[in-house]
Write a protein that holds these residues in place. Structure first.
Motif, PDB file in Angstrom:
ATOM      1  N   LEU A   1       7.475 -60.408   6.463  1.00 16.18           N
ATOM      2  CA  LEU A   1       6.324 -59.584   6.824  1.00 16.18           C
ATOM      3  C   LEU A   1       6.501 -58.199   6.231  1.00 16.18           C
ATOM      4  CD1 LEU A   1       5.692 -60.160  10.668  1.00 16.18           C
ATOM      5  CD2 LEU A   1       4.208 -60.865   8.785  1.00 16.18           C
ATOM      6  N   SER A   2       5.399 -57.633   5.717  1.00 20.03           N
ATOM      7  CA  SER A   2       5.460 -56.234   5.271  1.00 20.03           C
ATOM      8  C   SER A   2       5.381 -55.345   6.506  1.00 20.03           C
ATOM      9  CB  SER A   2       4.287 -55.933   4.342  1.00 20.03           C
ATOM     10  OG  SER A   2       3.093 -55.848   5.095  1.00 20.03           O
ATOM     11  N   VAL A   3       5.769 -54.085   6.361  1.00 15.15           N
ATOM     12  CA  VAL A   3       5.638 -53.148   7.483  1.00 15.15           C
ATOM     13  C   VAL A   3       4.161 -52.948   7.840  1.00 15.15           C
ATOM     14  CG1 VAL A   3       7.806 -51.886   7.185  1.00 15.15           C
ATOM     15  CG2 VAL A   3       5.786 -51.202   5.875  1.00 15.15           C
ATOM     16  N   GLY A   4       3.271 -53.343   6.933  1.00 17.66           N
ATOM     17  CA  GLY A   4       1.839 -53.275   7.212  1.00 17.66           C
ATOM     18  C   GLY A   4       1.303 -54.502   7.931  1.00 17.66           C
ATOM     19  N   GLY A   5       2.184 -55.431   8.271  1.00 14.05           N
ATOM     20  CA  GLY A   5       1.747 -56.604   9.032  1.00 14.05           C
ATOM     21  C   GLY A   5       1.126 -57.699   8.198  1.00 14.05           C
ATOM     22  N   VAL A   6       1.502 -57.783   6.916  1.00 11.92           N
ATOM     23  CA  VAL A   6       0.970 -58.820   6.040  1.00 11.92           C
ATOM     24  C   VAL A   6       2.080 -59.813   5.686  1.00 11.92           C
ATOM     25  CG1 VAL A   6      -0.091 -59.301   3.792  1.00 11.92           C
ATOM     26  CG2 VAL A   6      -0.779 -57.286   5.102  1.00 11.92           C
ATOM     27  N   ASP A   7       1.750 -61.108   5.790  1.00 13.33           N
ATOM     28  CA  ASP A   7       2.697 -62.176   5.494  1.00 13.33           C
ATOM     29  C   ASP A   7       2.908 -62.265   3.985  1.00 13.33           C
ATOM     30  OD1 ASP A   7       3.930 -64.721   5.102  1.00 13.33           O
ATOM     31  OD2 ASP A   7       3.203 -65.328   7.069  1.00 13.33           O
TER      32      ASP A   7
ATOM     33  N   VAL B   1      11.465 -58.119   7.882  1.00 13.12           N
ATOM     34  CA  VAL B   1      10.441 -57.089   7.687  1.00 13.12           C
ATOM     35  C   VAL B   1      10.839 -56.244   6.484  1.00 13.12           C
ATOM     36  CG1 VAL B   1       9.225 -55.140   8.726  1.00 13.12           C
ATOM     37  CG2 VAL B   1       9.924 -57.072  10.147  1.00 13.12           C
TER      38      VAL B   1
ATOM     39  N   LEU C   1       9.834 -53.790  14.034  1.00 10.83           N
ATOM     40  CA  LEU C   1      10.338 -53.578  12.677  1.00 10.83           C
ATOM     41  C   LEU C   1      11.696 -54.249  12.492  1.00 10.83           C
ATOM     42  CD1 LEU C   1       9.261 -49.884  11.967  1.00 10.83           C
ATOM     43  CD2 LEU C   1       8.194 -52.002  11.172  1.00 10.83           C
TER      44      LEU C   1
ATOM     45  N   GLY D   1      12.063 -57.273  13.275  1.00 17.19           N
ATOM     46  CA  GLY D   1      11.755 -58.665  12.967  1.00 17.19           C
ATOM     47  C   GLY D   1      11.695 -59.615  14.148  1.00 17.19           C
TER      48      GLY D   1
ATOM     49  N   ALA E   1       1.346 -50.679  12.418  1.00 16.38           N
ATOM     50  CA  ALA E   1       0.326 -51.209  11.508  1.00 16.38           C
ATOM     51  C   ALA E   1      -0.306 -52.443  12.122  1.00 16.38           C
ATOM     52  CB  ALA E   1       0.957 -51.574  10.161  1.00 16.38           C
ATOM     53  N   LEU E   2      -1.611 -52.585  11.873  1.00 16.05           N
ATOM     54  CA  LEU E   2      -2.306 -53.811  12.242  1.00 16.05           C
ATOM     55  C   LEU E   2      -2.663 -54.513  10.938  1.00 16.05           C
ATOM     56  CD1 LEU E   2      -3.739 -55.791  14.123  1.00 16.05           C
ATOM     57  CD2 LEU E   2      -5.704 -54.249  14.176  1.00 16.05           C
ATOM     58  N   GLY E   3      -1.902 -55.537  10.604  1.00 15.10           N
ATOM     59  CA  GLY E   3      -2.149 -56.259   9.360  1.00 15.10           C
ATOM     60  C   GLY E   3      -2.817 -57.583   9.643  1.00 15.10           C
ATOM     61  N   ASN E   4      -3.135 -58.301   8.574  1.00 20.80           N
ATOM     62  CA  ASN E   4      -3.841 -59.572   8.740  1.00 20.80           C
ATOM     63  C   ASN E   4      -2.983 -60.657   9.384  1.00 20.80           C
ATOM     64  OD1 ASN E   4      -6.575 -59.339   7.947  1.00 20.80           O
ATOM     65  ND2 ASN E   4      -5.884 -59.022   5.832  1.00 20.80           N
ATOM     66  N   ASP E   5      -1.670 -60.471   9.392  1.00 23.83           N
ATOM     67  CA  ASP E   5      -0.807 -61.519   9.925  1.00 23.83           C
ATOM     68  C   ASP E   5       0.020 -61.093  11.126  1.00 23.83           C
ATOM     69  OD1 ASP E   5      -1.365 -63.527   7.790  1.00 23.83           O
ATOM     70  OD2 ASP E   5      -0.615 -61.898   6.558  1.00 23.83           O
ATOM     71  N   ALA E   6       0.136 -59.805  11.356  1.00 26.95           N
ATOM     72  CA  ALA E   6       0.925 -59.338  12.491  1.00 26.95           C
ATOM     73  C   ALA E   6       0.554 -57.913  12.868  1.00 26.95           C
ATOM     74  CB  ALA E   6       2.419 -59.403  12.171  1.00 26.95           C
ATOM     75  N   LEU E   7       0.804 -57.606  14.135  1.00 29.32           N
ATOM     76  CA  LEU E   7       0.675 -56.238  14.610  1.00 29.32           C
ATOM     77  C   LEU E   7       2.097 -55.713  14.714  1.00 29.32           C
ATOM     78  CD1 LEU E   7      -1.569 -55.153  17.592  1.00 29.32           C
ATOM     79  CD2 LEU E   7       0.643 -54.144  17.143  1.00 29.32           C
ATOM     80  N   MET E   8       2.402 -54.664  13.940  1.00 26.64           N
ATOM     81  CA  MET E   8       3.779 -54.172  13.847  1.00 26.64           C
ATOM     82  C   MET E   8       3.983 -52.975  14.782  1.00 26.64           C
ATOM     83  SD  MET E   8       4.694 -56.337  11.501  1.00 26.64           S
ATOM     84  CE  MET E   8       6.373 -55.778  11.197  1.00 26.64           C
TER      85      MET E   8
END
Lengths: 146, 191
Positions: A94-100, A140, B18, B20, B64-71
């Motif tokens: 996962l990126s720190v931006g929440g993208v797989d 991450v 962060l 993981g 961050a709120l991304g398309n696959d996870a909320l970090m």
């Protein structure tokens, strides 16, 4: 060298020129982006773990240690990082931006220093310096980190 | 660059530290500022039978709120649910099923989803609606842009009639449509 090549690498003790195990799993320390240690199979004793600092060398054809006594039962951080739930190969990225960014298919590392050079997924290659954290759910990474 | 996403797709998204570890999943979105943006999230445990958690997350604690996870940084950023839910000035994020009307008296459809534009904030920038015959889209689901401020009641949502001209079929290009629509409104151009 790649994790895929290093798996099943023979571990030899220098003092008696004997094979004392084979590399089963390689643990990464996310705080330093380096190899923390190796989990071995087919060891002679009860121990099955080798901290990176205990190695004599990580060679092209074998890992060498001065004696089989270097192989221990892991405790603390090394035990945690060598655990199956922290295995890097196959781990979601996962990126720190929440993208797989895919799952880890391989890891390239420096045989001399143990530094992780890059983490490879199906679609991306991420520099080792970009590793932010490694947990049971994901690795991450910060792809913007130099 | 904002990332566009449907609010219903944010529900159940994993909350990941962060380091993981997946520590929760999004149960619901709490809207604040009259439903104009996301104020935070209520959380549920991970897994099929996990119930609601006794913690929540304020938007400012989201890395961050991304398309696959909320970090998030770590579990230390969790708050008591009351603290997050109390920010909700009204239950205006709860608009699913509401009718969308224009100020010239045309019904455009009923709301099926909320579209978020996520940057440093998560703004409600549009709605997905089951379109009415007035839109000539054969009843398909379409996206309509929202002005910066809008009139909304439990019964209906009232939009400037110009919104009709900025309807999109999918998220690609919708961000630009919202911008153009808002520019038009700000410019006070003829409708």
């Amino acid at each position: 060298m790649r994790f895929s090549e290093a798996k099943n690498h023979r571990v030899m003790s220098v003092n008696d020129a004997a094979t004392v195990g084979k590399v089963q799993r390689i643990a990464v320390d996310p705080t330093t982006s380096t190899i923390a240690g190796l989990k071995l199979r087919k060891t002679p004793g009860e121990g099955d773990s080798l901290a990176w600092s205990e190695l004599s060398a990580f060679g092209r054809d074998a890992v060498t240690i001065d004696s089989a006594d270097r192989i221990v039962r892991a405790t603390g951080d090394l035990q945690r990082l060598l655990g199956k739930d922290h295995a890097v190969l196959g781990k979601r990225v996962l990126s720190v931006g929440g993208v797989d960014l895919g799952t880890v298919t391989d890891v390239d590392f420096d045989m001399g220093s143990g530094a992780v050079i890059s983490v490879i997924t199906e679609r991306h290659e991420i520099p080792g310096s970009g590793i932010v954290g490694l947990g049971s759910y994901a690795l991450v990474v910060d792809t913007a980190r130099p | 660059m904002s990332v566009l996403m449907r609010a219903t797709e944010v529900i159940k998204r994993p909350v990941v530290t962060l380091a993981g570890e997946a520590v929760a999943q999004v149960k619901d979105i709490v809207y604040e500022g009259d439903g104009g943006h996301v104020g935070g999230f209520t959380l549920a445990g991970r897994g099929l039978f996990a119930g609601p958690l006794k913690v929540a997350l304020g938007w400012e604690s989201v890395s961050a709120l991304g398309n696959d996870a909320l970090m998030i940084r770590d579990e230390g950023v969790f708050e008591a649910p009351e603290q997050v839910v109390s920010r909700s000035t009204a239950r205006r994020g709860d608009v699913l099923g509401s009718r969308v009307m224009t100020d010239d008296g045309t019904e455009l459809g009923t709301i099926t989803d909320v579209i978020l534009g996520v940057t440093d904030v998560a703004d409600v920038i549009g709605y997905e609606i089951d379109s009415s015959p007035a839109l000539g889209k054969d009843g398909r689901r379409v996206l309509i842009p929202l002005p910066d401020t809008l009139s909304i009641s439990g019964e209906a949502l009232m939009l400037p009639s110009a919104a009709k001209e900025f309807v999109s079929d999918d998220l690609a290009g919708f961000g630009a449509a919202v911008q153009e629509f808002r520019t038009r409104l700000a410019g006070g151009g003829a409708t």
